[in-house]
Design an enzyme around this catalytic site. Structure first.
Site, PDB file in Angstrom:
ATOM      1  CG  HIS A 233      -7.906   7.872   3.526  1.00  0.00           C
ATOM      2  ND1 HIS A 233      -7.719   6.531   3.448  1.00  0.00           N
ATOM      3  CD2 HIS A 233      -8.279   8.268   2.287  1.00  0.00           C
ATOM      4  CE1 HIS A 233      -7.953   6.109   2.218  1.00  0.00           C
ATOM      5  NE2 HIS A 233      -8.302   7.143   1.491  1.00  0.00           N
TER       6      HIS A 233
HETATM    7  C1  UD1 Z   1      -7.670  10.872  -2.209  1.00  0.00           C
HETATM    8  C2  UD1 Z   1      -8.687  10.187  -3.127  1.00  0.00           C
HETATM    9  C3  UD1 Z   1      -9.057   8.828  -2.570  1.00  0.00           C
HETATM   10  C4  UD1 Z   1      -7.805   8.013  -2.229  1.00  0.00           C
HETATM   11  C5  UD1 Z   1      -6.906   8.824  -1.315  1.00  0.00           C
HETATM   12  C6  UD1 Z   1      -5.634   8.100  -0.944  1.00  0.00           C
HETATM   13  C7  UD1 Z   1     -10.219  11.730  -4.318  1.00  0.00           C
HETATM   14  C8  UD1 Z   1     -11.575  12.320  -4.333  1.00  0.00           C
HETATM   15  N1  UD1 Z   1      -9.915  10.985  -3.207  1.00  0.00           N
HETATM   16  O1  UD1 Z   1      -8.301  11.125  -0.952  1.00  0.00           O
HETATM   17  O2  UD1 Z   1      -9.825   8.132  -3.530  1.00  0.00           O
HETATM   18  O3  UD1 Z   1      -8.190   6.814  -1.566  1.00  0.00           O
HETATM   19  O4  UD1 Z   1      -6.566  10.043  -1.986  1.00  0.00           O
HETATM   20  O5  UD1 Z   1      -4.916   8.815   0.040  1.00  0.00           O
HETATM   21  O6  UD1 Z   1      -9.457  11.929  -5.236  1.00  0.00           O
HETATM   22  N2  UD1 Z   1      -3.707  16.556   2.174  1.00  0.00           N
HETATM   23  C9  UD1 Z   1      -2.499  16.924   2.689  1.00  0.00           C
HETATM   24  N3  UD1 Z   1      -1.368  16.558   2.037  1.00  0.00           N
HETATM   25  C10 UD1 Z   1      -1.407  15.838   0.893  1.00  0.00           C
HETATM   26  C11 UD1 Z   1      -2.659  15.485   0.357  1.00  0.00           C
HETATM   27  C12 UD1 Z   1      -3.804  15.828   1.007  1.00  0.00           C
HETATM   28  O7  UD1 Z   1      -2.406  17.568   3.730  1.00  0.00           O
HETATM   29  O8  UD1 Z   1      -0.336  15.516   0.344  1.00  0.00           O
HETATM   30  C13 UD1 Z   1      -4.931  16.924   2.905  1.00  0.00           C
HETATM   31  C14 UD1 Z   1      -5.511  18.248   2.476  1.00  0.00           C
HETATM   32  O9  UD1 Z   1      -6.052  18.851   3.585  1.00  0.00           O
HETATM   33  C15 UD1 Z   1      -6.644  17.835   1.545  1.00  0.00           C
HETATM   34  C16 UD1 Z   1      -7.096  16.549   2.177  1.00  0.00           C
HETATM   35  O10 UD1 Z   1      -5.917  15.944   2.693  1.00  0.00           O
HETATM   36  O11 UD1 Z   1      -7.647  18.780   1.454  1.00  0.00           O
HETATM   37  C17 UD1 Z   1      -7.743  15.622   1.238  1.00  0.00           C
HETATM   38  O12 UD1 Z   1      -6.909  15.367   0.119  1.00  0.00           O
HETATM   39  P1  UD1 Z   1      -7.565  14.918  -1.251  1.00  0.00           P
HETATM   40  O13 UD1 Z   1      -6.529  14.795  -2.291  1.00  0.00           O
HETATM   41  O14 UD1 Z   1      -8.731  15.781  -1.559  1.00  0.00           O
HETATM   42  O15 UD1 Z   1      -8.200  13.516  -0.944  1.00  0.00           O
HETATM   43  P2  UD1 Z   1      -7.749  12.311  -0.029  1.00  0.00           P
HETATM   44  O16 UD1 Z   1      -8.608  12.360   1.195  1.00  0.00           O
HETATM   45  O17 UD1 Z   1      -6.288  12.185   0.146  1.00  0.00           O
END
Ligand code: UD1
Length: 381
Positions: A233
């Protein structure tokens, strides 16, 4: 508790009020935890239990960074965490938009609750935003899991953890190596070694979840001891189509079925890059709740991941791990032989099929009592 904790609509602050506390709080001390992403809910669980055991008032603020139920609500339910007192509902966005939205929303929350300590967790955008919000309002802030470093300045997590450590009044380090990093950056005076709260929650969950694994494995179509668990991820993997393609090829070619627990980010970025999963050895599966994850890893022949937490969980469960990254913050897992960093498909295959590492009694991540130490430190200051 409410069933849709993580599902507040973007941009609105939904408050979940707890019933009035029956027991008096310890000298009126109030800790306010800010969490928003999956690994933070895991770390929050032992802290919430330790705070309750100490009779400390504990306010929980959920930023809404993770909003899918399988990345949020199930952790509250399964790990016995009280429902958040405040939900900011910020949702997804670019780093600036997401971090800024949390920062802006927290002013009013900190004003209203006037905590003695703000506690922030790990390395996400929620962590950094909460640390900055607290510092600006002169509210003491403690950083749990302080001092970890990948020394990779391209990683958003590295920006977040370095900036948070330097903003914090108290750095709560999980390991001796983390303490050394903090000392080198001039932060020794405000740092304390407490151990790793993920050890607390892992041991408690492992013991409670024993025997729970057969229906999960049958549903996933894999056999105990004869499959691998995989997660991918991190932005440095998911946001690069070429890397995604070779990671997929490597997993497809492994000698046992691979239970790939697909994070929403992997699904979204794979679709953009035209990368498909599920060929060869790969069995695509939704993310697991924490007790199921612990049971699945325990029953597996190995883990392939880019997650920080999973590298450590594999080590604590004595399951060999292969990490698809150029470096790791959890260097002890590599030094002890239970984790190998792999940077191309051949290296992944070789690492996964390596002989079982030497057994060890080392406990670099503490004794499972870190959360009680965290609460004691906050009360002592
Ligand atoms: C985030 C953290 C990372 C952690 C990870 C655990 C940051 C920069 N990164 O990464 O350190 O290891 O969480 O999972 O804070 N999305 C969904 N549903 C959700 C959440 C996210 O669909 O409930 C998708 C969205 O498209 C979003 C993407 O995942 O844009 C990324 O989510 P984001 O919160 O930016 O970071 P993670 O990759 O989850």
């Amino acid at each position: 508790m409410r069933s849709r904790l993580g599902a507040a609509p973007s941009g609105t602050a939904v408050r979940h009020r707890r019933p009035a506390a029956g027991a008096p709080t310890l000298a009126g001390v109030k800790i306010l935890s800010v969490v928003g992403a999956r690994p933070q809910f895991v770390k929050l669980a032992p802290i919430a239990h330790a705070a309750a055991a100490a009779g400390v008032e504990h306010v929980i603020v959920h930023t809404g960074q993770h909003y899918d139920p399988m990345l949020s609500d199930v952790f509250f339910t399964d790990l016995g965490i009280p429902a958040p007192d405040v939900h900011l509902g910020v949702g997804s966005g670019s780093h600036g938009v997401q971090t800024g939205a949390i920062l802006a929303a927290l002013d009013a929350v900190l004003d209203e609750h006037a905590p003695d300590w703000v506690l922030v967790y790990g390395d996400t955008n929620s962590t950094l935003a909460a640390a900055v919000a607290a510092v600006k309002l002169h509210v003491p802030v403690a950083h749990l899991e302080a001092g970890l470093r990948s020394f990779n300045r391209a990683m958003p997590e590295e920006h977040n953890r370095v900036l948070t450590d330097h903003a914090a009044d108290l750095c709560l380090a999980p390991t001796q190596v983390a303490m050394e990093h903090l000392a080198r950056e001039g932060l020794a005076e405000r740092s304390v070694l407490v151990g790793d709260v993920m050890t607390d929650v892992l041991f408690a969950t492992r013991d409670a979840a024993a025997g729970d694994v057969s229906s999960l494995l049958a549903g996933a179509g894999v056999t105990e001891g004869e499959f691998y668990v995989a997660t991918v991820h991190r932005a440095e993997n998911t946001d690069d189509g070429a890397r995604l393609r070779w990671i997929a090829a490597a997993l497809e070619s492994l000698d046992r079925p691979v239970l790939l627990l697909a994070h929403p980010r992997l699904v979204a970025k794979s679709a953009e890059a035209g990368v498909t999963w599920g060929g060869g050895s790969v069995r695509l599966h939704a993310p697991l709740a924490y007790p199921q994850l612990v049971a699945a890893v325990s029953a597996s022949a190995g883990v392939v991941t880019d997650s920080g937490g999973l590298q450590k969980e594999a080590f604590l469960l004595r399951v060999p791990c292969t990490t698809v990254r150029t470096e790791t913050e959890w260097v002890e897992t590599v030094e002890l032989g239970w984790n190998v960093l792999a940077q191309d498909a051949d290296a992944v295959r070789a690492a996964v099929m390596r002989p079982r590492p030497p057994s060890t009694d080392a406990t670099p991540y503490g004794d499972g009592e870190a959360a009680a130490r965290v609460v004691a430190e906050l009360l002592a200051r």
